[in-house]
Design a protein around this motif. Structure first.
Motif, PDB file in Angstrom:
ATOM      1  N   GLY A 169      75.179  38.386  -9.632  1.00 56.63           N
ATOM      2  CA  GLY A 169      76.024  38.103 -10.789  1.00 56.63           C
ATOM      3  C   GLY A 169      75.343  37.470 -11.990  1.00 56.63           C
ATOM      4  N   ARG A 170      74.010  37.358 -11.979  1.00 60.63           N
ATOM      5  CA  ARG A 170      73.334  36.756 -13.134  1.00 60.63           C
ATOM      6  C   ARG A 170      73.138  37.759 -14.275  1.00 60.63           C
ATOM      7  NH1 ARG A 170      71.220  34.198  -8.661  1.00 60.63           N
ATOM      8  NH2 ARG A 170      69.570  35.745  -8.394  1.00 60.63           N
ATOM      9  N   LEU A 171      73.049  39.046 -13.940  1.00 63.06           N
ATOM     10  CA  LEU A 171      73.051  40.126 -14.934  1.00 63.06           C
ATOM     11  C   LEU A 171      74.075  41.141 -14.433  1.00 63.06           C
ATOM     12  CD1 LEU A 171      69.202  40.884 -15.298  1.00 63.06           C
ATOM     13  CD2 LEU A 171      70.611  39.587 -16.916  1.00 63.06           C
ATOM     14  N   SER A 172      74.727  41.868 -15.343  1.00 71.28           N
ATOM     15  CA  SER A 172      75.620  42.925 -14.861  1.00 71.28           C
ATOM     16  C   SER A 172      74.801  44.163 -14.505  1.00 71.28           C
ATOM     17  CB  SER A 172      76.640  43.278 -15.942  1.00 71.28           C
ATOM     18  OG  SER A 172      75.987  43.901 -17.031  1.00 71.28           O
ATOM     19  N   PHE A 173      75.387  45.028 -13.640  1.00 68.01           N
ATOM     20  CA  PHE A 173      74.713  46.293 -13.347  1.00 68.01           C
ATOM     21  C   PHE A 173      74.544  47.112 -14.626  1.00 68.01           C
ATOM     22  CE2 PHE A 173      75.961  45.265  -9.000  1.00 68.01           C
ATOM     23  CZ  PHE A 173      74.846  45.661  -8.275  1.00 68.01           C
TER      24      PHE A 173
ATOM     25  N   ARG B  35      60.677  30.284 -20.350  1.00 64.81           N
ATOM     26  CA  ARG B  35      61.094  31.392 -19.483  1.00 64.81           C
ATOM     27  C   ARG B  35      62.625  31.498 -19.473  1.00 64.81           C
ATOM     28  NH1 ARG B  35      63.554  32.720 -14.982  1.00 64.81           N
ATOM     29  NH2 ARG B  35      64.061  30.546 -14.542  1.00 64.81           N
ATOM     30  N   GLN B  36      63.291  30.371 -19.391  1.00 62.92           N
ATOM     31  CA  GLN B  36      64.761  30.410 -19.366  1.00 62.92           C
ATOM     32  C   GLN B  36      65.317  30.991 -20.663  1.00 62.92           C
ATOM     33  OE1 GLN B  36      65.903  26.377 -18.452  1.00 62.92           O
ATOM     34  NE2 GLN B  36      65.066  26.495 -16.368  1.00 62.92           N
ATOM     35  N   ARG B  37      64.679  30.639 -21.772  1.00 64.59           N
ATOM     36  CA  ARG B  37      65.166  31.178 -23.065  1.00 64.59           C
ATOM     37  C   ARG B  37      64.856  32.660 -23.195  1.00 64.59           C
ATOM     38  NH1 ARG B  37      62.370  27.496 -27.069  1.00 64.59           N
ATOM     39  NH2 ARG B  37      63.600  28.569 -28.674  1.00 64.59           N
ATOM     40  N   VAL B  38      63.797  33.121 -22.554  1.00 68.22           N
ATOM     41  CA  VAL B  38      63.527  34.563 -22.499  1.00 68.22           C
ATOM     42  C   VAL B  38      64.632  35.243 -21.663  1.00 68.22           C
ATOM     43  CG1 VAL B  38      61.961  36.317 -21.550  1.00 68.22           C
ATOM     44  CG2 VAL B  38      61.039  34.405 -22.900  1.00 68.22           C
ATOM     45  N   TYR B  39      64.959  34.628 -20.523  1.00 72.06           N
ATOM     46  CA  TYR B  39      65.996  35.204 -19.654  1.00 72.06           C
ATOM     47  C   TYR B  39      67.332  35.312 -20.401  1.00 72.06           C
ATOM     48  CZ  TYR B  39      68.366  36.367 -15.280  1.00 72.06           C
ATOM     49  OH  TYR B  39      69.067  37.027 -14.293  1.00 72.06           O
ATOM     50  N   GLU B  40      67.675  34.262 -21.145  1.00 78.88           N
ATOM     51  CA  GLU B  40      68.936  34.306 -21.911  1.00 78.88           C
ATOM     52  C   GLU B  40      68.964  35.515 -22.853  1.00 78.88           C
ATOM     53  OE1 GLU B  40      69.149  29.443 -22.112  1.00 78.88           O
ATOM     54  OE2 GLU B  40      69.042  30.550 -24.017  1.00 78.88           O
ATOM     55  N   ARG B  41      67.828  35.789 -23.466  1.00 77.98           N
ATOM     56  CA  ARG B  41      67.754  36.908 -24.428  1.00 77.98           C
ATOM     57  C   ARG B  41      67.761  38.262 -23.727  1.00 77.98           C
ATOM     58  NH1 ARG B  41      66.437  32.416 -26.554  1.00 77.98           N
ATOM     59  NH2 ARG B  41      66.342  32.063 -28.802  1.00 77.98           N
ATOM     60  N   VAL B  42      67.298  38.298 -22.503  1.00 77.98           N
ATOM     61  CA  VAL B  42      67.411  39.527 -21.707  1.00 77.98           C
ATOM     62  C   VAL B  42      68.877  39.750 -21.340  1.00 77.98           C
ATOM     63  CG1 VAL B  42      66.872  40.521 -19.429  1.00 77.98           C
ATOM     64  CG2 VAL B  42      65.040  39.527 -20.846  1.00 77.98           C
ATOM     65  N   ALA B  43      69.546  38.674 -20.949  1.00 80.04           N
ATOM     66  CA  ALA B  43      70.948  38.779 -20.530  1.00 80.04           C
ATOM     67  C   ALA B  43      71.863  39.110 -21.708  1.00 80.04           C
ATOM     68  CB  ALA B  43      71.394  37.474 -19.855  1.00 80.04           C
ATOM     69  N   ASP B  44      71.570  38.560 -22.903  1.00 82.81           N
ATOM     70  CA  ASP B  44      72.533  38.723 -24.008  1.00 82.81           C
ATOM     71  C   ASP B  44      72.264  39.957 -24.876  1.00 82.81           C
ATOM     72  OD1 ASP B  44      70.574  38.143 -25.963  1.00 82.81           O
ATOM     73  OD2 ASP B  44      71.243  36.088 -26.271  1.00 82.81           O
ATOM     74  N   GLY B  45      71.194  40.699 -24.563  1.00 84.14           N
ATOM     75  CA  GLY B  45      70.966  41.951 -25.289  1.00 84.14           C
ATOM     76  C   GLY B  45      69.999  41.839 -26.457  1.00 84.14           C
ATOM     77  N   THR B  46      69.473  40.645 -26.735  1.00 87.30           N
ATOM     78  CA  THR B  46      68.471  40.532 -27.806  1.00 87.30           C
ATOM     79  C   THR B  46      67.204  41.299 -27.421  1.00 87.30           C
ATOM     80  OG1 THR B  46      69.325  38.310 -28.205  1.00 87.30           O
ATOM     81  CG2 THR B  46      67.278  38.900 -29.320  1.00 87.30           C
ATOM     82  N   VAL B  47      66.846  41.228 -26.142  1.00 86.83           N
ATOM     83  CA  VAL B  47      65.699  41.996 -25.626  1.00 86.83           C
ATOM     84  C   VAL B  47      66.175  43.418 -25.358  1.00 86.83           C
ATOM     85  CG1 VAL B  47      64.150  42.275 -23.642  1.00 86.83           C
ATOM     86  CG2 VAL B  47      64.518  40.007 -24.659  1.00 86.83           C
ATOM     87  N   ASP B  48      65.382  44.387 -25.810  1.00 84.89           N
ATOM     88  CA  ASP B  48      65.798  45.787 -25.684  1.00 84.89           C
ATOM     89  C   ASP B  48      65.604  46.352 -24.288  1.00 84.89           C
ATOM     90  OD1 ASP B  48      66.327  46.574 -28.641  1.00 84.89           O
ATOM     91  OD2 ASP B  48      64.509  45.363 -28.653  1.00 84.89           O
ATOM     92  N   MET B  49      64.472  46.033 -23.683  1.00 89.95           N
ATOM     93  CA  MET B  49      64.190  46.670 -22.394  1.00 89.95           C
ATOM     94  C   MET B  49      63.262  45.825 -21.540  1.00 89.95           C
ATOM     95  SD  MET B  49      61.754  49.756 -23.795  1.00 89.95           S
ATOM     96  CE  MET B  49      62.588  49.915 -25.387  1.00 89.95           C
ATOM     97  N   ILE B  50      63.283  46.141 -20.262  1.00 95.86           N
ATOM     98  CA  ILE B  50      62.309  45.588 -19.328  1.00 95.86           C
ATOM     99  C   ILE B  50      61.251  46.664 -19.101  1.00 95.86           C
ATOM    100  CG2 ILE B  50      61.937  44.732 -16.971  1.00 95.86           C
ATOM    101  CD1 ILE B  50      63.706  42.834 -18.480  1.00 95.86           C
ATOM    102  N   ALA B  51      59.989  46.288 -19.194  1.00 95.73           N
ATOM    103  CA  ALA B  51      58.886  47.180 -18.841  1.00 95.73           C
ATOM    104  C   ALA B  51      57.893  46.350 -18.051  1.00 95.73           C
ATOM    105  CB  ALA B  51      58.229  47.751 -20.098  1.00 95.73           C
ATOM    106  N   THR B  52      57.182  46.989 -17.117  1.00 93.49           N
ATOM    107  CA  THR B  52      56.455  46.136 -16.159  1.00 93.49           C
ATOM    108  C   THR B  52      55.093  45.663 -16.638  1.00 93.49           C
ATOM    109  OG1 THR B  52      55.471  48.059 -15.061  1.00 93.49           O
ATOM    110  CG2 THR B  52      57.560  47.195 -14.188  1.00 93.49           C
ATOM    111  N   ASP B  53      54.414  46.425 -17.523  1.00 86.01           N
ATOM    112  CA  ASP B  53      52.986  46.163 -17.745  1.00 86.01           C
ATOM    113  C   ASP B  53      52.279  46.138 -16.391  1.00 86.01           C
ATOM    114  OD1 ASP B  53      50.570  45.666 -18.978  1.00 86.01           O
ATOM    115  OD2 ASP B  53      51.011  43.574 -19.441  1.00 86.01           O
ATOM    116  N   HIS B  54      52.654  47.070 -15.511  1.00 87.79           N
ATOM    117  CA  HIS B  54      52.013  47.201 -14.188  1.00 87.79           C
ATOM    118  C   HIS B  54      50.500  47.306 -14.400  1.00 87.79           C
ATOM    119  CE1 HIS B  54      51.630  48.601  -9.997  1.00 87.79           C
ATOM    120  NE2 HIS B  54      50.841  49.572 -10.439  1.00 87.79           N
TER     121      HIS B  54
END
Ligand SMILES: NC(=O)N[C@@H](CC(=O)O)C(=O)O
Ligand SMILES: [Zn+2]
Ligand SMILES: [Zn+2]
Length: 428
Positions: free
Chosen positions: A330-334, A275-294
């Motif tokens: 402050g963990r992700l920028s706006f 999970r932490q390594r997924v978060y790093e990739r969300v923060a650094d731009g490797t992941v393109d987008m967040i989607a919910t799979d609601h």
């Protein structure tokens, strides 16, 4: 309408004039004067963001209105700052023919937010009929069974890639390989057994194979709900895009003691280190987008043993509020939150008038006060789903959500606008 002295995601302070459905002017704060009968919305100290484009929801109609309806799902979206949703095809009937697509469009007319409708792939699908319609994308195409049992084989997947490529359509892929599930976990009865069963490797290998098939055929795929750093890296290296859900971003197998069967979803929760390594990739731009799979299921349906519970968790109302806490602390920028939730989905899925607070764009807007943190309570949410995996989590909810120039939700009065959602592929 005049929004006065808002702070944009990048920190600029701006006055924003909305005229009709669109953003008319974005100018230095203090430089625009309100007209005689213009509504003024004060925004000093608050953030103005583009409405979220959630490219992965299950609003369940037709077929499963007891889980969610287009009315309750879209209210939940509006209250959470989501102005566009993309509905997936595992309804009843599944969205795999022209008639099924048309039937879903009739239900979506009840939506308070704009929407896209995906076409699905099963052995009974009718690509000619589907591609005649304004599909948002093809998918999610299930490479393994999930809710709805729409898993398909490699040959049908290859055929779907070819048909989509001919029609210049992106294919959203649910990438898990059921032949790599760990059958020995079947003996267990604890909630973690689901995570042990649907292995990280089953996702990794399915992403690898989907990307290589797509590359060979010049197809464009988007990997849904990537839950592993391995899957994310393979998609990125292949030049494909991917999304991460809020539950894979914020929750791990460590949470399953508390969540129990409510924490079952596909792909499942992973170990905390992953999970932490997924978060790093969300923060650094490797992941393109967040989607919910609601993926709402009632608590009564979820309250059974781990092998019988349906897979899926709700998320459309809590995703942006959870991400805004990350930004406020402050963990992700706006700016990163804006890119993950609006700018990049608009870019990847070709919605040129959305995803940015810019002159000429549709006025799909969200205003938030970064100092107003509250706790998520299932009872306060507007989804029909009577529980949330984020009960008690800190969140920053929108003060209001605007859809094409009109209020879709105002938190002070907990009131909604009319059902004026449109198909984003049909709008000019
Ligand atoms: N993710 C899930 O666990 N469930 C989704 C289907 C899906 O997206 O695979 C659902 O529709 O319930
Ligand atoms: Zn899926
Ligand atoms: Zn899904």
């Amino acid at each position: 309408m005049l929004i006065e002295d808002a702070t944009l995601a990048d920190g600029r302070r701006r006055d924003v004039r909305v005229s009709g459905e669109r953003i008319d002017t974005v100018a230095a704060a203090g430089s625009l004067d309100a007209g005689a009968d213009e509504r003024v919305l004060g925004a000093t100290g608050k953030r103005l963001l583009p409405g979220m484009i959630d490219t992965h929801v299950h609003f369940r109609q037709p077929g499963f209105g007891h889980k969610e309806t287009w009315t309750t799902g879209s209210k939940s979206a509006a209250a959470g700052g989501v102005t566009t949703v993309v509905d997936q095809p595992n309804t009843n009937p599944p969205t795999v023919t022209g008639a099924a697509y048309d039937e879903k469009v009739d239900y979506a007319a009840e939506s308070l937010v704009d929407y896209g409708i995906n076409g699905g792939v099963t052995p009974d699908w009718n690509p000619a009929e589907l591609f005649e319609r304004p599909l948002f994308a093809l998918g999610e195409v299930f490479l393994a069974d999930s809710t709805g049992d729409m898993g398909i084989d490699g040959q049908l997947f290859a055929e779907a890639l070819d048909r989509a490529t001919e029609s210049d359509t992106t294919v959203t892929v649910h990438a898990e390989d059921a032949t790599l599930f760990n059958e020995s976990a079947r003996d267990r009865t604890d909630a973690d057994a689901w995570s042990a069963y649907r292995t990280a490797r089953a996702e990794e290998e399915a992403v690898r194979r989907a990307c290589s098939l797509a590359t060979d055929r010049d197809a464009r795929i988007h990997i849904a709900h990537t839950s592993t750093p391995e899957g994310i890296d393979i998609a990125a290296e292949a030049g494909m895009t991917c999304e991460v859900t809020p539950h894979h971003l914020f929750l791990s197998r460590n949470d399953l003691d508390e969540l129990g069967t409510h924490g079952r979803m596909n792909p499942p929760l992973r170990r905390e280190r992953r999970r932490q390594r997924v978060y790093e990739r969300v923060a650094d731009g490797t992941v393109d987008m967040i989607a919910t799979d609601h993926a709402p299921h009632t608590a009564a349906e979820k309250d059974t043993d781990i092998w019988s519970a349906p897979s899926g968790v709700p998320g459309v109302e809590t995703v942006l509020p959870l991400l805004l806490v990350e930004a406020a602390e402050g963990r992700l920028s706006f700016g990163r939150v804006r890119d993950l939730t609006a700018a990049t989905p608009a870019d990847v899925f070709d919605l040129p008038d959305r995803g940015a607070v810019e002159e000429g764009n549709y006025a799909d807007l969200v205003l938030v006060d970064p100092d107003e943190t509250e706790q998520i309570r299932a009872g306060d949410l507007h989804t029909n789903c009577d529980w949330t995996p984020f009960e008690g989590w800190d969140a920053i909810f929108p003060e209001w959500t605007m859809l094409r120039g009109q209020m879709a939700y105002e938190r002070a009065s907990d009131s909604f606008g009319p059902a004026r959602g449109e198909n984003v592929r049909s709008l000019a």
